[in-house]
Design a protein around this motif. Structure first.
Motif, short mmCIF file in Angstrom:
data_model
loop_
_atom_site.label_atom_id
_atom_site.label_comp_id
_atom_site.label_asym_id
_atom_site.label_seq_id
_atom_site.Cartn_x
_atom_site.Cartn_y
_atom_site.Cartn_z
N PRO A 87 0.73 -1.36 0.09
CA PRO A 87 -0.05 0.46 0.01
C PRO A 87 0.74 1.43 0.21
N ASP A 88 1.80 0.94 0.56
CA ASP A 88 3.06 2.58 0.96
C ASP A 88 3.66 2.25 0.07
N LEU A 89 4.92 1.37 -0.46
CA LEU A 89 5.58 0.67 -1.19
C LEU A 89 5.70 0.72 -2.44
N GLN A 90 6.04 1.49 -3.53
CA GLN A 90 5.70 1.67 -4.72
C GLN A 90 7.75 1.44 -5.77
N LEU A 91 7.49 0.17 -7.07
CA LEU A 91 8.54 -0.09 -7.19
C LEU A 91 8.70 0.51 -8.55
N SER A 92 9.82 1.21 -9.39
CA SER A 92 9.58 1.58 -10.54
C SER A 92 10.83 1.14 -11.16
N GLY A 93 10.81 1.64 -12.54
CA GLY A 93 12.34 1.27 -13.04
C GLY A 93 12.58 1.03 -14.49
N GLY A 94 13.72 1.30 -15.35
CA GLY A 94 12.89 0.95 -17.11
C GLY A 94 14.37 1.00 -17.34
N PRO A 95 14.71 1.68 -18.82
CA PRO A 95 15.93 1.97 -19.95
C PRO A 95 15.59 3.53 -19.89
N ARG A 96 16.87 3.86 -19.58
CA ARG A 96 17.44 5.25 -20.17
C ARG A 96 18.83 5.02 -21.61
N ALA A 97 18.03 6.36 -22.00
CA ALA A 97 19.37 7.20 -22.88
C ALA A 97 19.35 8.83 -23.38
N THR A 98 21.10 8.44 -23.94
CA THR A 98 21.42 9.39 -23.90
C THR A 98 21.76 9.52 -24.75
N PHE A 99 21.18 11.11 -26.28
CA PHE A 99 22.35 11.42 -27.41
C PHE A 99 22.41 12.91 -26.83
N ALA A 100 23.33 13.12 -28.02
CA ALA A 100 24.11 14.32 -27.52
C ALA A 100 24.63 15.71 -28.93
N THR A 101 25.06 16.52 -29.02
CA THR A 101 25.52 16.99 -30.90
C THR A 101 26.70 17.43 -30.37
N ARG A 102 27.93 17.63 -31.16
CA ARG A 102 29.33 18.04 -31.14
C ARG A 102 29.63 18.60 -29.94
N GLY A 103 28.23 19.99 -29.49
CA GLY A 103 28.95 21.23 -29.06
C GLY A 103 29.16 20.52 -27.68
N TYR A 104 28.05 19.86 -27.49
CA TYR A 104 28.53 19.06 -25.99
C TYR A 104 29.57 18.47 -25.81
N TYR A 105 30.16 17.64 -26.65
CA TYR A 105 31.13 16.66 -26.04
C TYR A 105 32.20 17.35 -26.50
N ASP A 106 32.49 18.23 -27.07
CA ASP A 106 33.51 18.79 -27.16
C ASP A 106 34.07 19.41 -25.83
N ALA A 107 32.63 19.42 -24.93
CA ALA A 107 32.89 20.73 -23.64
C ALA A 107 33.76 19.47 -22.78
N TYR A 108 32.71 18.06 -23.03
CA TYR A 108 32.86 17.08 -21.53
C TYR A 108 33.99 15.48 -21.90
N TYR A 109 34.08 15.32 -23.65
CA TYR A 109 34.97 14.77 -24.06
C TYR A 109 36.70 14.85 -25.39
N GLY A 110 36.10 16.33 -25.56
CA GLY A 110 37.51 16.98 -26.29
C GLY A 110 38.52 16.93 -25.84
N VAL A 111 39.30 16.97 -26.54
CA VAL A 111 40.55 16.52 -26.15
C VAL A 111 41.35 17.79 -26.95
N SER A 112 41.69 18.86 -27.14
CA SER A 112 42.50 19.77 -28.26
C SER A 112 44.08 19.69 -28.20
#
Length: 270
Positions: free
Chosen positions: A165-190
């Motif tokens: 009655p007072d306990l909820q279980l939840s869950g499921g899949p997730r995915a994230t997509f991004a463009t180059r401007g995002y990756y340049d900031a966090y993953y790019g190495v000049s």
């Protein structure tokens, strides 16, 4: 999660002038009606930075404000602060935003020599669909402001059920997509930052950032007090996984586990 606290309030205030026409037609103010304020705290173990191989324990405040609905509505800790401009029950759409904290070598020694990511925000829209009374699909698309100039899209599907009655279980899949401007900031190495950090140069493209799944167990202790435990796993992919930062100093596997507690204050505005 701190970013959700700040932006959730500011978005409601900033967009109050473009409220549904129904409220205006009834002669009431947009803010008239029943509202809630959720206040709480979360403690969790999470990667030291996105793509890190080591976790650290963190605390974060939880604050959200919204209009009371006809009944309880499912929400996930992954939802960024949003405001529905269209609400048809099984379909909701509106605006969404999040605060983006800064990132530099003070967060982890593995970031030494890399560019500093400024604090900023992401703003955009969301769509939420309930195909059944136990399933929700949600998509967010956000444009980076100041911290990066890319576009980020989050997709999530959650099944939820009351196992008590007072306990909820939840869950499921997730995915994230991004463009180059995002990756340049966090993953790019000049070339410059490669020389300073010792990492191989890396110029990312656009594509999937990660995929994974999350689950939560939520206990409604009282009418207004709730507590949750949550576990999330994501696997970095595409331009994120190919980054020299992840390959040489980080991990594609990202795990977050924690607990939270919130208290809901109900109030009405005329």
């Amino acid at each position: 999660m701190f970013h959700r606290s700040v932006v959730s309030i500011s978005f409601i205030i900033a967009f109050s002038s473009i409220a549904p026409a129904a409220a205006q037609d009834s002669g009431q103010h947009f803010w008239s009606g029943d509202w809630y304020l959720n206040v709480g705290v979360a403690g969790f173990s999470a990667p030291k930075f996105e793509g890190a191989s080591r976790n650290e324990f963190k605390f974060s405040p939880l604050i959200s404000v919204g209009r009371q609905g006809a009944g309880p509505r499912f929400s996930s800790r992954n939802d960024n602060p949003s405001f529905a401009l269209i609400d048809k029950g099984a379909f909701r759409a509106g605006i969404v935003g999040r605060f983006v904290p800064s990132r530099d070598d003070g967060d982890d020694r593995e970031l030494k020599g890399l560019r500093k990511v400024k604090w900023g925000a992401e703003a955009g829209g969301f769509v939420e669909v309930y195909p059944t009374d136990f399933l929700r699909a949600r998509a967010e698309v956000r444009q980076g402001i100041r911290s990066h100039d890319g576009v980020v899209a989050d997709l999530a599907v959650d099944a939820f059920t009351d196992i008590a009655p007072d306990l909820q279980l939840s869950g499921g899949p997730r995915a994230t997509f991004a463009t180059r401007g995002y990756y340049d900031a966090y993953y790019g190495v000049s070339a410059k930052h490669a020389a300073a950090s010792g990492l191989d140069p890396y110029k990312p493209s656009s594509g999937i950032q990660s995929y994974g799944a999350g689950a939560a167990l939520t206990w409604k202790a009282t009418e207004n007090l709730s507590a949750s435990s949550f576990l999330e796993y994501k696997r970095l992919a595409g331009p994120a996984a190919d980054s020299s930062l992840v390959r040489e100093r980080g991990s594609k596997n990202q795990v977050l586990i924690g607990v939270s507690a919130t208290y809901k204050f109900n109030f009405s505005l005329q």
